[in-house]
Design an enzyme around this catalytic site. Structure first.
Site, PDB file in Angstrom:
ATOM      1  N   SER A   1       2.476  -4.971   9.623  1.00 43.20           N
ATOM      2  CA  SER A   1       2.163  -5.427   8.276  1.00 43.20           C
ATOM      3  C   SER A   1       0.648  -5.544   8.078  1.00 43.20           C
ATOM      4  CB  SER A   1       2.905  -6.744   7.988  1.00 43.20           C
ATOM      5  OG  SER A   1       2.933  -7.007   6.605  1.00 43.20           O
TER       6      SER A   1
ATOM      7  N   ASP B   1      12.478  -1.762   3.117  1.00 42.32           N
ATOM      8  CA  ASP B   1      11.371  -2.713   3.083  1.00 42.32           C
ATOM      9  C   ASP B   1      11.029  -3.063   1.628  1.00 42.32           C
ATOM     10  OD1 ASP B   1       8.921  -4.094   3.408  1.00 42.32           O
ATOM     11  OD2 ASP B   1       8.418  -2.916   5.188  1.00 42.32           O
TER      12      ASP B   1
ATOM     13  N   HIS C   1      11.592  -5.342   5.893  1.00 40.99           N
ATOM     14  CA  HIS C   1      10.244  -5.446   6.443  1.00 40.99           C
ATOM     15  C   HIS C   1      10.285  -5.859   7.913  1.00 40.99           C
ATOM     16  CE1 HIS C   1       5.957  -5.590   6.142  1.00 40.99           C
ATOM     17  NE2 HIS C   1       5.857  -6.886   6.303  1.00 40.99           N
TER      18      HIS C   1
END
Length: 272
Positions: free
Chosen positions: A96, A220, A248
């Site tokens: 991320s 996601d 995610h």
């Protein structure tokens, strides 16, 4: 072994360093810390690799200064860690926001000490939509996270968790993961969200000259799968590995596949 490494005057990062062999460096996402990789902490040393988990400034057990939450500064912090620990031929793994920082590190510091790059649900090349980039989240969604952090950070993280997990976590896991977010400094949480909203890494992608695995969840809702496709277009030697059942949190939604793909990539090459 744990290190406290001074990355600029008066600011130290906490680094977990376990095992021996080829170093594998992990950069966590917003707004948690290196403990999110607990399954890799357990697995990699058993497989003959050295786990290096970095708490970014403002997060976990690292210092929480008032400044320095842009990608340039956090990439500079990583350079100090790599130099101080004399890491060579490392695999750099960024999840991320950590993926975005990894990309900036490769561009700004020429990938020093890194031989392979794994981007996991990376918030890149651009996290938010703009006139010439239709992918990612609307900027106002990130503004909502920032407003929520000012008003009730604990509750904001609960709401964020509803988007984060593709498969509902156990109550115990959810509580533990939420606690990681609350270990962050509130100002670090807010300033990093502004960085996520505003930074643009598109010009950094072509500088990456190492084999790159792009591990990304098909479902996601935070970093849409289209971002993975944009990264693959921009990085010369990149391969997407889709996680068909993941949101995610691909490390949680498909943990066995996550470890298998990562270990395979570290050991040799990615095979889909």
């Amino acid at each position: 072994m744990a290190h406290r490494i001074e990355v600029e005057h008066g600011t130290h990062l906490f680094v977990e360093d376990i095992g021996s062999g080829q170093p594998v460096i992990f950069l966590h996402g917003w707004p948690v810390n290196h403990k999110m990789f607990e399954h890799q902490i357990a697995t990699l040393p058993e497989q003959g690799f050295r786990f290096i988990g970095v708490d970014l400034r403002g997060y976990g057990q690292s210092d929480k200064p008032a400044h320095g939450y842009d990608y340039d500064r956090m990439a500079d912090d990583l350079r100090v860690v790599i130099d101080k620990l004399d890491l060579k031929e490392s695999v750099l793994c960024g999840f991320s926001m950590g993926g975005a920082i990894a990309i900036r590190y490769m561009a700004k510091h020429g990938g020093k000490g890194v031989s392979r790059l794994a981007l996991m649900g990376a918030a890149a090349p651009v996290f938010t939509q703009r006139n010439d980039f239709e992918y990612g989240l609307p900027k106002e969604n990130v503004d909502g996270l920032i407003d929520g952090a000012y008003a009730d950070r604990a509750n904001m993280l609960v709401d964020f968790g509803d988007l984060f997990f593709g498969k509902e976590p156990s109550e115990a896991f959810n509580g533990w993961f939420h606690s990681l977010g609350m270990e962050a400094g509130p100002h670090a949480t807010i300033e990093s969200a502004r960085t996520l909203r505003d930074e643009d890494l598109r010009s950094d992608l072509h500088t990456i000259a190492v084999p790159t695995a792009i591990m990304h969840g098909r479902n996601d809702q935070i970093c849409p799968f289209e971002l993975a496709e944009q990264m693959e277009k921009g990085i010369e030697d990149a391969t997407i590995i889709p996680f068909e059942e993941s949101g995610h949190s691909l490390f949680h939604d498909e943990p066995e596949k996550f470890n298998d793909v990562l270990l395979q990539f570290i050991s040799e090459s990615v095979k889909i």
